[in-house]
Write a protein that holds these residues in place. Structure first.
Motif, PDB file in Angstrom:
ATOM      1  N   ARG A  70      -3.428  -5.802  13.945  1.00  0.00           N
ATOM      2  CA  ARG A  70      -4.767  -5.242  14.269  1.00  0.00           C
ATOM      3  C   ARG A  70      -4.396  -3.658  14.253  1.00  0.00           C
ATOM      4  NH1 ARG A  70      -4.063  -8.708  17.873  1.00  0.00           N
ATOM      5  NH2 ARG A  70      -3.409  -7.464  19.574  1.00  0.00           N
ATOM      6  N   PHE A  71      -3.472  -3.283  13.309  1.00  0.00           N
ATOM      7  CA  PHE A  71      -3.178  -1.858  13.052  1.00  0.00           C
ATOM      8  C   PHE A  71      -4.477  -1.036  12.298  1.00  0.00           C
ATOM      9  CE2 PHE A  71       0.956  -4.183  12.636  1.00  0.00           C
ATOM     10  CZ  PHE A  71       1.619  -3.078  13.748  1.00  0.00           C
ATOM     11  N   ASP A  72      -4.475  -0.031  12.778  1.00  0.00           N
ATOM     12  CA  ASP A  72      -5.335   1.180  12.198  1.00  0.00           C
ATOM     13  C   ASP A  72      -4.991   1.701  10.847  1.00  0.00           C
ATOM     14  OD1 ASP A  72      -7.307   0.726  14.756  1.00  0.00           O
ATOM     15  OD2 ASP A  72      -5.452   1.371  15.369  1.00  0.00           O
ATOM     16  N   ILE A  73      -3.818   2.177  11.038  1.00  0.00           N
ATOM     17  CA  ILE A  73      -3.355   2.899   9.990  1.00  0.00           C
ATOM     18  C   ILE A  73      -1.880   2.525   9.594  1.00  0.00           C
ATOM     19  CG2 ILE A  73      -2.268   5.448   9.447  1.00  0.00           C
ATOM     20  CD1 ILE A  73      -4.287   6.511  11.469  1.00  0.00           C
ATOM     21  N   TYR A  74      -1.593   2.689   8.322  1.00  0.00           N
ATOM     22  CA  TYR A  74      -0.296   2.279   7.562  1.00  0.00           C
ATOM     23  C   TYR A  74       0.341   3.519   7.044  1.00  0.00           C
ATOM     24  CZ  TYR A  74       2.976   0.892   3.892  1.00  0.00           C
ATOM     25  OH  TYR A  74       4.010   0.667   3.143  1.00  0.00           O
ATOM     26  N   VAL A  75       1.432   3.961   7.552  1.00  0.00           N
ATOM     27  CA  VAL A  75       2.034   5.253   7.149  1.00  0.00           C
ATOM     28  C   VAL A  75       3.067   4.852   6.330  1.00  0.00           C
ATOM     29  CG1 VAL A  75       3.375   7.229   7.616  1.00  0.00           C
ATOM     30  CG2 VAL A  75       1.509   6.389   9.358  1.00  0.00           C
ATOM     31  N   ASP A  76       2.690   5.396   4.907  1.00  0.00           N
ATOM     32  CA  ASP A  76       3.693   5.204   3.749  1.00  0.00           C
ATOM     33  C   ASP A  76       4.674   6.356   3.567  1.00  0.00           C
ATOM     34  OD1 ASP A  76       5.281   4.374   1.461  1.00  0.00           O
ATOM     35  OD2 ASP A  76       3.523   4.062   0.166  1.00  0.00           O
ATOM     36  N   ALA A  77       5.704   6.311   4.463  1.00  0.00           N
ATOM     37  CA  ALA A  77       6.356   7.469   4.645  1.00  0.00           C
ATOM     38  C   ALA A  77       7.413   7.958   3.313  1.00  0.00           C
ATOM     39  CB  ALA A  77       7.441   7.282   5.678  1.00  0.00           C
ATOM     40  N   THR A  78       7.776   6.809   2.487  1.00  0.00           N
ATOM     41  CA  THR A  78       8.353   7.105   1.320  1.00  0.00           C
ATOM     42  C   THR A  78       7.824   6.200  -0.049  1.00  0.00           C
ATOM     43  OG1 THR A  78       9.935   5.284   1.907  1.00  0.00           O
ATOM     44  CG2 THR A  78      10.573   7.432   2.236  1.00  0.00           C
ATOM     45  N   PRO A  79       6.566   6.807  -0.479  1.00  0.00           N
ATOM     46  CA  PRO A  79       6.004   5.950  -1.571  1.00  0.00           C
ATOM     47  C   PRO A  79       6.741   5.821  -2.976  1.00  0.00           C
ATOM     48  CG  PRO A  79       4.888   7.945  -1.248  1.00  0.00           C
ATOM     49  CD  PRO A  79       6.040   7.783  -0.069  1.00  0.00           C
ATOM     50  N   HIS A  80       7.911   6.749  -3.110  1.00  0.00           N
ATOM     51  CA  HIS A  80       8.515   6.809  -4.563  1.00  0.00           C
ATOM     52  C   HIS A  80       9.918   5.678  -4.126  1.00  0.00           C
ATOM     53  CE1 HIS A  80      11.000   8.787  -1.135  1.00  0.00           C
ATOM     54  NE2 HIS A  80      11.946   9.199  -2.085  1.00  0.00           N
ATOM     55  N   LEU A  81       9.869   5.126  -3.263  1.00  0.00           N
ATOM     56  CA  LEU A  81      10.885   3.800  -3.011  1.00  0.00           C
ATOM     57  C   LEU A  81      10.280   2.465  -3.291  1.00  0.00           C
ATOM     58  CD1 LEU A  81      13.087   5.240  -0.175  1.00  0.00           C
ATOM     59  CD2 LEU A  81      13.482   5.535  -2.552  1.00  0.00           C
ATOM     60  N   GLY A  82      11.127   1.518  -3.640  1.00  0.00           N
ATOM     61  CA  GLY A  82      10.689   0.197  -3.655  1.00  0.00           C
ATOM     62  C   GLY A  82      10.807  -0.678  -2.359  1.00  0.00           C
ATOM     63  N   PRO A  83      10.076  -1.620  -2.118  1.00  0.00           N
ATOM     64  CA  PRO A  83       9.193  -2.449  -3.043  1.00  0.00           C
ATOM     65  C   PRO A  83       7.961  -1.814  -3.421  1.00  0.00           C
ATOM     66  CG  PRO A  83       9.188  -3.317  -1.063  1.00  0.00           C
ATOM     67  CD  PRO A  83      10.080  -2.169  -0.936  1.00  0.00           C
ATOM     68  N   LEU A  84       7.553  -1.580  -4.664  1.00  0.00           N
ATOM     69  CA  LEU A  84       6.316  -0.868  -5.042  1.00  0.00           C
ATOM     70  C   LEU A  84       5.203  -1.861  -4.396  1.00  0.00           C
ATOM     71  CD1 LEU A  84       6.807  -0.337  -8.767  1.00  0.00           C
ATOM     72  CD2 LEU A  84       7.400   1.337  -6.805  1.00  0.00           C
ATOM     73  N   ARG A  85       3.980  -1.113  -4.298  1.00  0.00           N
ATOM     74  CA  ARG A  85       2.805  -1.712  -3.623  1.00  0.00           C
ATOM     75  C   ARG A  85       1.457  -1.526  -4.266  1.00  0.00           C
ATOM     76  NH1 ARG A  85      -0.508   1.454  -0.492  1.00  0.00           N
ATOM     77  NH2 ARG A  85       0.375   3.457  -0.019  1.00  0.00           N
ATOM     78  N   LEU A  86       0.444  -2.289  -4.167  1.00  0.00           N
ATOM     79  CA  LEU A  86      -0.859  -1.500  -4.511  1.00  0.00           C
ATOM     80  C   LEU A  86      -1.593  -1.362  -3.220  1.00  0.00           C
ATOM     81  CD1 LEU A  86      -1.027  -4.687  -6.801  1.00  0.00           C
ATOM     82  CD2 LEU A  86      -0.840  -2.394  -7.517  1.00  0.00           C
ATOM     83  N   GLU A  87      -2.852  -1.332  -3.395  1.00  0.00           N
ATOM     84  CA  GLU A  87      -3.582  -0.635  -2.153  1.00  0.00           C
ATOM     85  C   GLU A  87      -3.772  -1.846  -1.245  1.00  0.00           C
ATOM     86  OE1 GLU A  87      -6.883   2.274  -2.777  1.00  0.00           O
ATOM     87  OE2 GLU A  87      -6.455   2.214  -4.916  1.00  0.00           O
ATOM     88  N   VAL A  88      -3.850  -1.845   0.243  1.00  0.00           N
ATOM     89  CA  VAL A  88      -4.189  -2.581   1.228  1.00  0.00           C
ATOM     90  C   VAL A  88      -5.419  -2.453   1.862  1.00  0.00           C
ATOM     91  CG1 VAL A  88      -1.529  -2.953   1.694  1.00  0.00           C
ATOM     92  CG2 VAL A  88      -2.756  -1.018   2.704  1.00  0.00           C
ATOM     93  N   PRO A  89      -6.120  -3.507   2.010  1.00  0.00           N
ATOM     94  CA  PRO A  89      -7.623  -3.391   2.259  1.00  0.00           C
ATOM     95  C   PRO A  89      -7.761  -3.384   3.727  1.00  0.00           C
ATOM     96  CG  PRO A  89      -6.975  -5.373   1.476  1.00  0.00           C
ATOM     97  CD  PRO A  89      -5.882  -4.906   1.496  1.00  0.00           C
ATOM     98  N   THR A  90      -6.802  -3.832   4.300  1.00  0.00           N
ATOM     99  CA  THR A  90      -7.011  -3.972   5.837  1.00  0.00           C
ATOM    100  C   THR A  90      -6.862  -2.924   6.779  1.00  0.00           C
ATOM    101  OG1 THR A  90      -4.938  -5.171   5.875  1.00  0.00           O
ATOM    102  CG2 THR A  90      -7.071  -6.613   5.783  1.00  0.00           C
TER     103      THR A  90
END
Length: 633
Positions: A100-120
């Motif tokens: 039940r998280f409201d926000i996901y903080v991607d603090a280092t988007p330049h590092l792996g593992p790579l991801r796509l967009e999260v819908p939740t």
């Protein structure tokens, strides 16, 4: 908690990505993530940190002892493209939803593992000015993926004023999408005035606005599409991205294979195929599936079968598909499909007359698939023109067997729609074409005929075409009015023996320098390659019942397409060649292409595209067919 920007919210849970705590390169970067976590905690949020394999934090570290922890069974090393990226994205989607998280903080988007967009959950990403520098070495797709993550975030936390300026200059982000957490640099005119350290109020406002943007996206999303994407050598990827480029609404695009960094439209959110049902449940959009013989499309076909519903649209790209689709499944280790086993080709079945017959895919799972398509209530559309359909119906293979329309039992349910393509005759394509011509030493006045797509001979008549080109080249001494002749084969080499044979044909007459090969690393490179050409060559035996993506792409660029009569793709008598005498037809076409008429052929090619193959018109026809079919069934 009440948002300071006037947006009411009850959000109080944030998941912070902790990739950096498993990275060997820590330094100032790890300190920045720690400070961000402290700032968010000071704002009153419940903070949990996502830790990865190889985490280097000790048991007495404040991160371990001060916040909630979640564990991700993924490594931060390597590029992690492919299935790993999909699995990690799916992991995030489920974790954010279940926690039940409201926000996901991607603090280092330049590092792996790579991801796509999260819908939740809404996403905040951190931006560093250094990440915007295009790398001189290493794979560009990693850099592009970082830019994509920053571009598609619901809000961005900039580590400096310079990073904020890069977000505005490179990604066109407005102040409301950004907050600057470090004020070491001089202020930049026009930037968000809410800067400072730690800028708690600004960060709180950004978080509230990010949640609001994510919720608004769910409400306004119009269509959900499963398709291949660029990077798969699947022409349907080009077909889909063309529609989405010209789509005026907001779209969700799901894929299983390809390079996500090549999806550029601002109105497209790119999701994993593993999150298809989740996005459907959250947004309730109109849904469109691409149906064709391709490994990249198989997961979408399975999604269609598991969750298809009235109102969905399925784009049929081949009338003959059973052997190809079944072969792909066998190569992936599948032994059955739709609850039925695949039989070996040498096995015998007992027919209705009691006679043993060779195994027919229609008697197994593939036949059941056709039945499902006819009974599911979904809308079937096809971009195969009536003329091409007629040629398919007339086709007879070399052994005298007629073409087999494997969708014949449901043919009456298939709606005809245009094959759409987006605008391609753009200035950057023309510049790239001139540069390519110069780099390859092709004279500006040269006449170049080009074939585009997979280099195979099965239905493309490439062997015959090359032989005819050599014959005509020799007759003309490889020049027309002092303009040299070239043949370009551009695409993935599937039949190596065919390529060797064609090379030998040119070597035998001392014209090996007039044969060119190219396999563009990037899909859009095909546009520049095509624009080099005086005309494209799009020949087919209409054995499968399909339309050529390369032909429509050529017309969109204003490049005339030479087609054979039996393809059913004729749009101009001057560029239509009789199958019984390809050499004579090429000779005549080259004469027209080297004359003052050439400009008229270009104009007519472009006009045919404008009148019949615009992407926005084609997509509208598909969606309208789905709406009307759902309303009456």
């Amino acid at each position: 908690m009440e948002g300071r920007a006037g947006v009411g919210t009850t959000m109080n849970r944030i998941l912070v990505d902790g990739r950096i705590f498993s990275s060997c390169d820590q330094g100032e970067e790890i300190d920045g993530v720690r400070q961000l976590i402290q700032n968010l905690f000071a704002m009153g949020y419940h903070i949990e940190v996502l830790l990865f394999e190889g985490c280097v934090l000790g048991s007495d570290d404040p991160i371990i002892n001060g916040y909630g922890l979640q564990n991700a069974p993924f490594s931060t090393s390597g590029e992690n493209f492919g299935e790993e990226m999909h699995r990690f994205t799916r992991f995030l989607t489920r974790l954010l939803h279940s926690g039940r998280f409201d926000i996901y903080v991607d603090a280092t988007p330049h590092l792996g593992p790579l991801r796509l967009e999260v819908p939740t959950a809404s996403t905040l990403a951190v931006a560093d000015e250094a990440w915007f520098s295009r790398p001189e070495a290493g794979p560009l797709n990693l850099w592009r993926n970082t830019m994509l993550r920053l571009d598609r975030a619901d809000g961005v936390i900039c580590k400096s004023v310079g990073a904020a300026e890069c977000m505005r200059s490179f990604l066109c982000k407005q102040p409301g999408h950004l907050v600057t957490m470090d004020h070491k640099d001089e202020p930049v005119a026009g930037l968000d005035e809410r800067t400072g350290s730690p800028a708690i109020d600004a960060l709180r406002d950004l978080a509230v606005e990010a949640v609001s943007r994510h919720q608004e996206w769910r409400k306004t999303a119009g269509i959900q599409v499963f398709s291949s994407i660029p990077g798969t050598f699947c022409g349907i990827a080009d077909h889909t991205t063309a529609h989405l480029h010209d789509y005026v609404g907001v779209a969700a695009l799901h894929f299983s294979e390809g390079d996500p960094s090549r999806i550029a439209p601002f109105n497209v959110r790119l999701f994993s195929y593993l999150d298809f049902d989740t996005v459907s449940d959250l947004c309730g959009m109109r849904r469109l599936f691409q149906f064709g013989v391709s490994e990249a499309l198989l997961p979408g076909i399975e999604l269609m079968l598991s969750s298809g519903r009235a109102g969905d649209v399925v784009v049929i790209h081949e009338r003959r598909f059973m052997h190809g689709l079944e072969s792909i499944m066998r190569e992936r280790g599948r032994t059955q499909f739709l609850g039925q086993p695949f039989l070996a080709s040498q096995e015998k079945l007992i027919g209705s007359a009691g006679r043993a017959t060779e195994y027919d895919p229609a008697d197994g799972p593939m036949g059941k698939l056709v039945q499902w398509l006819g009974q599911s209530g979904i809308t079937l559309v096809s971009p195969l023109s009536p003329a091409s359909k007629s040629e398919f119906d007339r086709y007879v293979d070399p052994l005298g067997a007629p073409a087999r329309n494997e969708l014949k039992p449901i043919e009456g349910l298939i709606h005809d729609v245009p094959f759409g393509m987006d605008e391609r005759a753009l200035p950057d394509v023309l510049r790239a074409a001139r540069r390519l011509k110069s780099e390859r030493g092709i004279p500006a006045e040269a006449i170049v005929l080009g074939h585009f797509g997979q280099i195979i001979d099965e239905i493309k008549l490439l062997r015959e075409t090359a032989a005819a080109f050599v014959q005509v080249g020799c007759q003309l001494d490889w020049h027309i009015d002092e303009r040299p002749l070239f043949l370009l084969l551009c695409g993935k080499i599937v039949d190596a023996q065919l390529v060797a044979d064609i090379r030998q044909q040119f070597r035998d007459v001392g014209a090996q320098d007039r044969l060119l090969f190219s396999t563009p690393f990037l899909e859009e490179g095909f546009d520049a390659e095509m624009r080099i050409c005086t005309a494209s060559i799009c020949f087919r035996k209409q054995a499968w019942g399909h339309q050529s993506n390369a032909m429509i792409r050529s017309l969109a660029l204003g490049v005339p397409a030479l087609v054979n009569t039996a393809s059913g793709w004729s749009y101009d008598p001057a560029t239509t060649i009789d199958d019984d005498n390809i050499a004579s037809g090429l000779h005549k076409a080259l004469g027209a292409l080297s004359s003052p008429r050439a400009i008229d052929l270009r104009h007519w090619a472009r006009k045919h595209y404008e009148d019949n193959h615009r992407a926005d018109v084609a997509l509208d026809a598909m969606l309208r067919a789905g709406f009307e079919h759902a309303a009456t069934h």
